[in-house]
Scaffold this active site. Structure first.
Site, PDB file in Angstrom:
ATOM      1  N   SER A 116       3.486 -47.543 -21.613  1.00 26.03           N
ATOM      2  CA  SER A 116       3.307 -46.584 -22.594  1.00 26.03           C
ATOM      3  C   SER A 116       4.060 -45.784 -22.669  1.00 26.03           C
ATOM      4  CB  SER A 116       2.211 -45.412 -22.273  1.00 26.03           C
ATOM      5  OG  SER A 116       1.923 -45.483 -23.286  1.00 26.03           O
ATOM      6  N   GLU A 212       3.270 -53.361 -28.314  1.00 25.33           N
ATOM      7  CA  GLU A 212       2.118 -52.873 -28.319  1.00 25.33           C
ATOM      8  C   GLU A 212       2.210 -51.143 -28.384  1.00 25.33           C
ATOM      9  OE1 GLU A 212       0.585 -51.221 -25.041  1.00 25.33           O
ATOM     10  OE2 GLU A 212       1.546 -50.046 -24.737  1.00 25.33           O
ATOM     11  N   HIS A 277      -1.987 -50.504 -22.861  1.00 23.72           N
ATOM     12  CA  HIS A 277      -3.231 -50.201 -22.811  1.00 23.72           C
ATOM     13  C   HIS A 277      -4.881 -50.656 -23.219  1.00 23.72           C
ATOM     14  CE1 HIS A 277      -0.332 -47.384 -24.247  1.00 23.72           C
ATOM     15  NE2 HIS A 277      -0.766 -47.055 -23.872  1.00 23.72           N
TER      16      HIS A 277
END
Length: 307
Positions: A116, A212, A277
């Site tokens: 992330s 992502e 995630h």
């Protein structure tokens, strides 16, 4: 793009420093994550400022200086074998320029894990330290604490990396074909935000790019993809792996945009590969030469992620 230097695998009793370069960390989830690490016969040590809160900006885990000091001290401690981020959120960009990269390079290779917001540090570790890093679950993350599939894949990567040379998913080919390259990537919005900074690589040429994101509407993902394309960052990329789009627009809305933005690159693209995630996320090493087979949705590493 060449493969990067691989840190050594972890052994029972290895010391794992937990740091918080980004957002504030939930104390209960951190405690549960530490128990997971102890259950793997590892020795977790929490950095001094992991549970801090920035006095003014509530989206940061402590001050920039303290978050950077925790990361650098953990990395430079000769007793530390691995550094595991506690969570993402936001803040790693503010830390990257405060680190003494020469001192961290002198400390030698170690295992680094996160995803992330940690995408910024994956890029910096690649460009400044030349090290393989692991895009995987974090100590206070829900997947790390509650999802056996995510736990097992990370544990195997850390302790028995030869058992996860082939990373398979339930994905499907968005664009069929096979490609070879070096793995890299992370959160799309962070890669776009990193363009032009001192720690960003010039592009993904020769790479197998993993993308992502979380909580983004389709138009913002379109904007980020268009930005990296316009910047020439995707020129010469060899293949793409698309992970989870948790909390984004429904995938049936994202898929046509992803195909339109990426399908014309003329390289294999696999969708829903199962990292990022989403629940049960796989750990993907960055900086390792590998082969992508979009038709079978597999990534085969030339060598284990860790030596």
């Amino acid at each position: 793009m060449r493969g990067l230097r691989r840190p050594g695998r972890l052994a029972p009793g290895a010391r794992v420093a937990v740091v918080a370069p980004s957002g504030p960390v939930p104390e209960e989830r951190l405690a549960a994550g530490l128990d997971v690490l102890r259950g793997w016969d590892l020795d977790p040590v929490v950095a001094p400022h992991v549970l801090d809160r920035h006095p003014e900006f509530g989206y940061l885990a402590g001050t920039d200086a303290d978050r950077a000091a925790d990361l650098q001290a953990a990395w430079c401690d000769p007793a530390t074998d691995a550094v595991l981020c506690a969570r993402g959120g936001y803040g790693a960009q503010r830390v990257a320029d405060l680190l003494d990269w020469e001192a961290m390079r002198a400390a030698g290779p170690k295992v680094f894990v996160g995803f992330s917001d940690i995408t910024t540090l994956h890029e910096a570790f690649a460009t400044r330290l030349g090290l393989v890093t692991l895009h995987g679950p974090m100590a206070a993350g829900i997947d790390f604490v509650k999802n056996p599939a995510a736990q097992d894949h990370l544990r195997a990567t850390l302790l028995a990396p030869e058992t996860v040379r082939v990373i398979a998913s339930g994905g499907t080919p968005l664009v069929p074909g096979r490609a070879r390259g070096v793995t890299l990537g992370g959160c799309l919005s962070l890669l776009a935000a990193d363009l032009g900074t001192p720690h960003a690589r010039p592009g993904a040429r020769g790479g197998l790019l993993c993308l992502e994101d979380v909580g983004e509407p389709a138009y913002r993902l379109d904007r980020a993809l268009t930005q990296v394309r316009r910047a020439g960052w995707l020129d010469g990329v060899h293949g793409l792996l698309l992970g989870s789009w948790q909390g984004c627009d429904p995938y049936e809305r994202l898929r046509p945009m992803l195909l339109e933005r990426l399908g014309g690159l003329g390289v294999p693209v696999v969708e829903e590969f199962g990292f990022g995630h989403g629940p049960g996320a796989r750990t993907i090493p960055f900086g390792v030469p590998a082969e992508l087979d979009a038709d079978t949705a597999t990534l085969t590493l030339d060598e284990p992620a860790l030596s």
